[in-house]
Design a protein around this motif. Sequence first.
Motif, mmCIF file in Angstrom:
data_model
loop_
_atom_site.group_PDB
_atom_site.id
_atom_site.type_symbol
_atom_site.label_atom_id
_atom_site.label_comp_id
_atom_site.label_asym_id
_atom_site.label_seq_id
_atom_site.Cartn_x
_atom_site.Cartn_y
_atom_site.Cartn_z
ATOM 1 N N ILE A 152 0.898 -1.196 0.098
ATOM 2 C CA ILE A 152 -0.026 -0.024 0.187
ATOM 3 C C ILE A 152 0.896 1.193 -0.048
ATOM 4 O O ILE A 152 0.566 2.206 -0.814
ATOM 5 N N LEU A 153 1.949 1.204 0.702
ATOM 6 C CA LEU A 153 2.872 2.569 0.847
ATOM 7 C C LEU A 153 3.540 2.652 -0.662
ATOM 8 O O LEU A 153 3.837 3.955 -0.878
ATOM 9 N N GLN A 154 3.330 1.774 -1.536
ATOM 10 C CA GLN A 154 3.827 1.900 -3.018
ATOM 11 C C GLN A 154 2.888 3.155 -3.747
ATOM 12 O O GLN A 154 3.404 3.686 -4.634
ATOM 13 N N ILE A 155 1.967 3.342 -3.167
ATOM 14 C CA ILE A 155 1.051 4.396 -3.629
ATOM 15 C C ILE A 155 1.576 5.603 -3.679
ATOM 16 O O ILE A 155 1.484 6.588 -4.678
ATOM 17 N N HIS A 156 2.532 5.912 -2.880
ATOM 18 C CA HIS A 156 3.104 7.446 -2.790
ATOM 19 C C HIS A 156 4.268 7.639 -4.028
ATOM 20 O O HIS A 156 4.807 8.609 -4.308
ATOM 21 N N GLU A 157 4.551 6.359 -4.747
ATOM 22 C CA GLU A 157 5.642 6.414 -5.783
ATOM 23 C C GLU A 157 4.790 6.247 -7.035
ATOM 24 O O GLU A 157 5.525 6.669 -8.005
ATOM 25 N N GLN A 158 3.463 6.183 -6.825
ATOM 26 C CA GLN A 158 2.629 6.220 -8.166
ATOM 27 C C GLN A 158 2.436 7.566 -8.719
ATOM 28 O O GLN A 158 2.327 8.408 -7.938
ATOM 29 N N ASN A 159 2.774 7.697 -9.938
ATOM 30 C CA ASN A 159 2.471 9.126 -10.492
ATOM 31 C C ASN A 159 1.281 8.937 -11.304
ATOM 32 O O ASN A 159 1.242 8.560 -12.436
ATOM 33 N N PHE A 160 0.171 9.490 -10.782
ATOM 34 C CA PHE A 160 -1.285 9.321 -11.284
ATOM 35 C C PHE A 160 -1.266 10.455 -12.677
ATOM 36 O O PHE A 160 -2.310 10.083 -13.314
ATOM 37 N N ALA A 161 -0.754 11.316 -12.746
ATOM 38 C CA ALA A 161 -0.947 12.308 -13.698
ATOM 39 C C ALA A 161 -0.312 11.538 -15.059
ATOM 40 O O ALA A 161 -0.876 11.681 -16.134
ATOM 41 N N THR A 162 0.677 10.663 -14.937
ATOM 42 C CA THR A 162 1.170 9.910 -16.235
ATOM 43 C C THR A 162 0.153 8.757 -16.899
ATOM 44 O O THR A 162 0.214 8.498 -17.960
ATOM 45 N N LEU A 163 -0.608 8.386 -16.015
ATOM 46 C CA LEU A 163 -1.670 7.536 -16.375
ATOM 47 C C LEU A 163 -2.641 8.029 -17.554
ATOM 48 O O LEU A 163 -3.110 7.347 -18.290
ATOM 49 N N GLY A 164 -3.023 9.169 -17.041
ATOM 50 C CA GLY A 164 -4.053 9.831 -18.355
ATOM 51 C C GLY A 164 -5.363 9.343 -18.148
ATOM 52 O O GLY A 164 -5.843 8.111 -17.240
ATOM 53 N N MET A 165 -6.204 9.470 -19.208
ATOM 54 C CA MET A 165 -7.558 9.220 -19.146
ATOM 55 C C MET A 165 -7.755 7.855 -19.805
ATOM 56 O O MET A 165 -8.591 7.091 -19.325
ATOM 57 N N ASP A 166 -6.838 7.336 -20.679
ATOM 58 C CA ASP A 166 -6.970 6.235 -21.190
ATOM 59 C C ASP A 166 -6.785 5.158 -20.338
ATOM 60 O O ASP A 166 -7.557 3.891 -20.540
ATOM 61 N N ALA A 167 -5.810 5.183 -19.202
ATOM 62 C CA ALA A 167 -5.635 4.207 -18.298
ATOM 63 C C ALA A 167 -6.874 4.188 -17.502
ATOM 64 O O ALA A 167 -7.277 2.613 -17.127
ATOM 65 N N ALA A 168 -7.617 5.012 -17.300
ATOM 66 C CA ALA A 168 -8.728 4.890 -16.176
ATOM 67 C C ALA A 168 -9.709 4.136 -17.126
ATOM 68 O O ALA A 168 -10.655 3.262 -16.409
ATOM 69 N N ASN B 12 -7.011 -0.665 -15.906
ATOM 70 C CA ASN B 12 -5.804 -1.118 -15.655
ATOM 71 C C ASN B 12 -5.529 -0.854 -14.082
ATOM 72 O O ASN B 12 -5.553 0.464 -13.827
ATOM 73 N N ALA B 13 -5.073 -1.770 -13.558
ATOM 74 C CA ALA B 13 -4.751 -1.489 -12.017
ATOM 75 C C ALA B 13 -3.215 -0.793 -12.198
ATOM 76 O O ALA B 13 -2.438 -1.094 -12.756
ATOM 77 N N SER B 14 -3.140 -0.062 -10.965
ATOM 78 C CA SER B 14 -1.875 0.286 -10.839
ATOM 79 C C SER B 14 -0.841 -0.625 -10.465
ATOM 80 O O SER B 14 -1.279 -1.591 -9.755
ATOM 81 N N PRO B 15 0.533 -0.277 -10.589
ATOM 82 C CA PRO B 15 1.306 -1.451 -9.959
ATOM 83 C C PRO B 15 1.267 -1.467 -8.563
ATOM 84 O O PRO B 15 1.357 -2.845 -8.015
ATOM 85 N N TYR B 16 0.983 -0.807 -7.698
ATOM 86 C CA TYR B 16 0.709 -1.080 -6.438
ATOM 87 C C TYR B 16 -0.330 -1.987 -6.112
ATOM 88 O O TYR B 16 -0.301 -2.752 -4.844
ATOM 89 N N THR B 17 -1.387 -1.948 -6.760
ATOM 90 C CA THR B 17 -2.598 -2.638 -6.418
ATOM 91 C C THR B 17 -2.646 -3.942 -7.042
ATOM 92 O O THR B 17 -3.154 -5.053 -6.485
ATOM 93 N N GLU B 18 -1.800 -3.873 -8.208
ATOM 94 C CA GLU B 18 -1.575 -5.369 -8.633
ATOM 95 C C GLU B 18 -0.571 -6.272 -7.667
ATOM 96 O O GLU B 18 -1.003 -7.336 -7.569
ATOM 97 N N GLU B 19 0.493 -5.463 -7.246
ATOM 98 C CA GLU B 19 1.250 -6.273 -6.260
ATOM 99 C C GLU B 19 0.491 -6.442 -4.739
ATOM 100 O O GLU B 19 0.393 -7.497 -4.304
ATOM 101 N N LEU B 20 -0.528 -5.697 -4.437
ATOM 102 C CA LEU B 20 -1.330 -6.016 -3.330
ATOM 103 C C LEU B 20 -2.121 -7.091 -3.661
ATOM 104 O O LEU B 20 -2.462 -8.318 -2.651
ATOM 105 N N GLN B 21 -2.940 -7.230 -4.857
ATOM 106 C CA GLN B 21 -3.755 -8.490 -5.229
ATOM 107 C C GLN B 21 -2.814 -9.920 -5.087
ATOM 108 O O GLN B 21 -3.377 -10.844 -4.718
ATOM 109 N N LYS B 22 -1.706 -9.612 -5.766
ATOM 110 C CA LYS B 22 -0.662 -10.739 -5.857
ATOM 111 C C LYS B 22 -0.419 -11.545 -4.492
ATOM 112 O O LYS B 22 -0.605 -12.668 -4.121
ATOM 113 N N SER B 23 -0.326 -10.317 -3.527
ATOM 114 C CA SER B 23 0.164 -10.880 -2.128
ATOM 115 C C SER B 23 -0.926 -11.442 -1.504
ATOM 116 O O SER B 23 -0.734 -12.530 -0.786
#
Length: 117
Positions: free
Chosen positions: A42-58, A62-73
């Motif tokens: 969850i702390l990896q959320i602070h490393e996430q740059n949400f501005a670079t994802l843009g509208m297309d990613a939303a 697509n899940a952000s990298p920290y949520t994918e890692e959380l789901q895998k764990s």
Amino acid sequence: MGGLPIVAADVMSPALDAIYRVACDSVTSLFQAMRERLESCILQIHEQNFATLGMDAAMDNNASPYTEELQKSILHFRTEFLSRLLPRSRSAASARTEFICTGLVRSLASRVLTFFI
């Protein structure tokens, strides 16, 4: 122990309580390690740059990298540990076994949600 005579239950009770405490201690350390792992994800959320994802990613869901890692764990913990610790059916488990694991699962879930918020 309900079917045993009172004298036998009194004699066995301290030993069974000691076994119960050891079981709780061993399982609790596993849940503490999992809590630390999930909090780290969850702390990896602070490393996430949400501005670079843009509208297309939303729009792509697509899940952000920290949520994918959380789901895998969580999936790993569930398949490797919880599937073996939690009773398969209510009738197959004693109340104490269910209390140890079920209580720890609830506590872990509550902590992870609170930590995320």
